[in-house]
Design an enzyme around this catalytic site. Structure first.
Site, mmCIF file in Angstrom:
data_model
loop_
_atom_site.group_PDB
_atom_site.id
_atom_site.type_symbol
_atom_site.label_atom_id
_atom_site.label_comp_id
_atom_site.label_asym_id
_atom_site.label_seq_id
_atom_site.Cartn_x
_atom_site.Cartn_y
_atom_site.Cartn_z
ATOM 1 N N ALA A 46 8.682 6.430 -51.292
ATOM 2 C CA ALA A 46 9.047 7.550 -52.174
ATOM 3 C C ALA A 46 9.488 6.994 -53.519
ATOM 4 O O ALA A 46 9.664 5.790 -53.681
ATOM 5 C CB ALA A 46 10.176 8.360 -51.542
ATOM 6 N N LYS A 47 9.636 7.845 -54.479
ATOM 7 C CA LYS A 47 10.201 7.460 -55.775
ATOM 8 C C LYS A 47 10.742 8.705 -56.448
ATOM 9 O O LYS A 47 10.200 9.807 -56.259
ATOM 10 C CB LYS A 47 9.124 6.836 -56.665
ATOM 11 C CG LYS A 47 9.680 5.899 -57.714
ATOM 12 C CD LYS A 47 10.014 4.547 -57.097
ATOM 13 C CE LYS A 47 10.488 3.553 -58.095
ATOM 14 N NZ LYS A 47 10.662 2.236 -57.469
ATOM 15 N N GLY A 48 11.780 8.550 -57.241
ATOM 16 C CA GLY A 48 12.340 9.696 -57.947
ATOM 17 C C GLY A 48 12.652 9.329 -59.383
ATOM 18 O O GLY A 48 12.759 8.150 -59.733
#
Ligand code: NAD
Length: 456
Positions: A144-146
Site C-alpha cells: 500500500a502507499k498513502g
C-alpha cells in the site's frame, strides 16, 4: 468467467471481466495487456517503469490474463478531502490518498508521504512496489502507499497534527493492524506515526500500537528501525561484493543522498573498511579519491543544520557528476529516476545498489544490463525498512520487545536469504536480478491467490 472486482471507494478501477484463469494459456502475448509500452507511454515514468518490469515477469511466468489483470490493479484506491482550520483561522482543504495495491499475503503495508506534487499514478506505482518488496523479503504483507498533497514546510506543527489526525479519521475503515498499516515516508516521521496511532486508538477505544510502524520506541516502536533500511542496503552490498569477488577493504563506493538511507549506509560500510569516495545531498556532490572520513562528514552535518553544504574536506562536484564517478558500487539513495536513458551509458561502476525507490528507469535498465553492470533492485535492496516494520508489528502484537542485537541479526539473515534466493532465480532463468525479483514476487503472490481463490 473470472470476475475481477475492485472495490471502489473513490474511483480508479472499473469492473473487469476476463477469461477463466485456471484454464490453459491462450494467446497471452497478443493480449493488449502484454504489449510493450509504445511511444505514447512514457517508459521513464515510475508507474510505467514498474509496469514494464511487471509485464516482463508475467511473460516469464506465463501468467494468465485474469491473474495479470488482478495484479495490475490496486484492490482499493481512496481519495479523501481533509479540511483543517489553519493557524490564521481560515479553513483549508487538502487531498489525502491511500492505495492498497494488494492484500493477498496479509494486511497491506506502506508509507505515508506529505508532498505537494504527488499524483495518484505515483502512489499506485509505489503501492505495487510495496507488494513486490514484501513478497521478495518474505514478510506476510501486501502493498500500500498513502499521501497527503501538501507542502509540510509551509505548515505549523499544530496544522500538521490536525492534518494527520483528520486523514487518519477519514481512513479509519481502510487502515488497521489487520487491514493496512502505514509507516513513515517522505516528510513524515515518528511523531506523525504517533498521531495516527493515537487517533486510531481513540476511535477504537483501546490502544492499538500495531496500526502503524516506525513509531517512537516508547510507543511500541522497534529498536533498530531507524537504521534498518541502510543496514539492509549494507547487507546486500556486502553479498554483492562477495559475488563479484571484491574484498570490502578494496572496494570504492559512491553514495547519492546523505539522509536516513544514505548516511546509515555510508557509516556501516565505512565501519566495514569500505572506501566511500563520493557522497552527496541536495546541496551537491563531494568527492575524494582516497576516501571520505564518514564519521567526520556525519559530525559536519550535525553541526551544520543537517546538510553537507560547504563541506571542504572533499572536492565539490555536481550530483550529475557524482553518478558518473568511477567506482565499484554506486548507491543512489536519494530520489527516483536518477539514472535514465540520458546518463546510463556513462556510469562507471560494477554494481548499482538501489537504496532509493526507483532511481533507475526501465530504459536505463536495458542499457546497464548490456554494460554488464549488476543492479540490486530497490524491492530487495531497500527492503530492510519494511522487514523491521514487520518485526515491529510482530513485537506490538506479542507485547514483547526484542533487543537491538536480535533485530539486527534477524534483519541481516532475512536480507541475505532474500538476496541468495533471488540470485538463484536470476541464474535459473538467465535474467537480471531485478527481473528475478519480480518473477519471484509475482509468482509468490499469484500462487497464494490461486490457492486462496477469488471470493464472490
Ligand atoms: P531523507 O529525506 O532522509 O534523505 C534524502 C537525501 O537525499 C538527503 O540527503 C537529501 O539532501 C538528498 N537529496 C534530495 N534531493 C537531492 C538531489 N536532487 N540530489 C542529491 N541528493 C538529494 O530520505 P531517506 O529516508 O533517506 O530516503 C531516500 C530514498 O530511499 C527515497 O527514495 C525513499 O523512498 C527511499 N527509501 C527510504 C526508506 C527509509 O526507511 N527511510 C525505506 C525504503 C526506501
Amino acid at each position: 468467467m473470472l470476475l475481477v472486482y475492485s472495490p471502489i471507494i473513490e474511483t480508479v478501477n472499473d469492473h473487469l471481466y476476463f477469461s477463466p484463469f485456471m484454464t490453459a494459456q491462450k494467446d497471452i502475448y497478443s493480449s493488449p495487456y502484454y504489449k510493450e509500452p509504445g511511444p505514447a507511454l512514457d517508459k521513464e515514468s515510475p508507474f510505467e517503469s514498474m509496469m514494464e518490469r511487471f509485464r516482463f515477469a508475467a511473460r516469464v511466468l506465463e501468467l494468465d490474463e485474469g491473474m495479470f489483470q488482478y495484479l495490475s490493479n490496486p484492490v482499493k484506491s481512496v481519495i479523501v478531502s481533509i479540511p483543517i482550520i489553519m493557524d490564521n483561522g481560515q479553513i483549508r482543504v487538502f487531498e489525502g490518498i491511500r492505495v492498497v495495491h494488494d492484500n493477498v499475503l496479509g494486511p497491506s503495508k506502506g508509507g505515508l508521504r506529505f508532498t505537494p506534487n504527488v499524483t495518484m499514478e505515483e502512489v499506485k506505482a509505489l503501492a505495487a512496489w510495496m507488494t513486490w518488496k514484501c513478497a521478495v523479503v518474505n514478510v506476510p504483507f501486501g502493498g500500500a502507499k498513502g499521501a497527503i498533497r501538501c507542502n509540510p514546510k509551509e505548515l505549523s506543527i499544530r496544522e500538521l497534527e490536525q492534518l494527520t489526525r483528520r486523514y487518519t479519521a477519514e481512513m479509519i475503515e481502510v487502515i488497521g493492524p489487520d487491514r493496512d498499516i502505514p509507516a513513515p515516508d517522505m516528510n513524515t516521521n515518528e511523531q506523525v506515526m504517533a498521531w495516527i496511532m493515537d487517533t486510531y486508538s481513540m476511535h477504537s477505544r483501546r490502544t492499538e500500537n500495531a496500526v502503524v510502524t516506525g513509531k517512537p520506541v516508547i510507543l511500541g516502536g522497534s529498536k533498530g528501525r531507524h537504521e534498518a533500511t541502510g543496514r539492509g542496503v549494507v547487507t546486500v552490498t556486502l553479498a554483492t561484493l562477495n559475488k563479484l569477488g571484491i574484498m570490502p577493504n578494496k572496494c570504492r563506493v559512491v553514495i547519492q543522498g546523505f539522509g536516513n538511507v544514505g548516511s546509515v549506509t555510508a557509516r556501516l560500510l565505512y565501519e566495514q573498511g569500505v572506501k566511500i569516495i563520493g557522497i552527496s545531498d541536495v546541496t551537491g556532490g563531494y568527492y575524494h579519491p582516497e576516501g571520505i572520513d564518514i564519521d567526520d562528514a556525519l559530525q559536519y552535518i550535525r553541526d551544520n543544520g543537517g546538510t553537507l553544504e560547504n563541506y571542504d574536506k572533499a572536492q565539490v562536484i555536481t550530483n550529475d557528476e557524482l553518478l558518473l564517478l568511477e567506482c565499484d558500487v554506486l548507491i543512489p539513495a536519494a530520489l527516483q529516476d536518477q539514472i535514465s536513458r540520458n546518463n546510463a551509458s556513462k556510469v562507471k561502476c560494477k554494481a548499482i545498489v538501489e537504496g532509493a525507490n526507483g532511481p533507475i528507469t526501465a530504459s536505463a535498465d536495458d542499457i546497464l544490463d548490456k554494460m554488464d553492470i549488476l543492479v540490486i533492485p530497490d524491492i530487495l535492496a531497500n527492503a530492510g525498512g519494511v522487514t523491521v516494520s514487520y518485526f515491529e508489528w510482530v513485537q506490538d502484537r506479542h507485547g514483547y520487545f526484542w533487543t537491538e542485537d536480535r533485530v539486527n541479526r534477524r534483519l541481516n539473515r532475512m536480507m541475505r536469504d532474500a538476496f541468495h534466493q533471488l540470485y538463484d532465480v536470476k541464474e535459473k532463468y538467465d535474467i537480471t536480478l531485478r527481473q528475478a525479483a519480480y518473477v519471484y514476487a509475482i509468482r509468490k503472490v499469484s500462487e497464494t491467490l490461486r490457492i486462496r481463490g477469488i471470493y464472490a
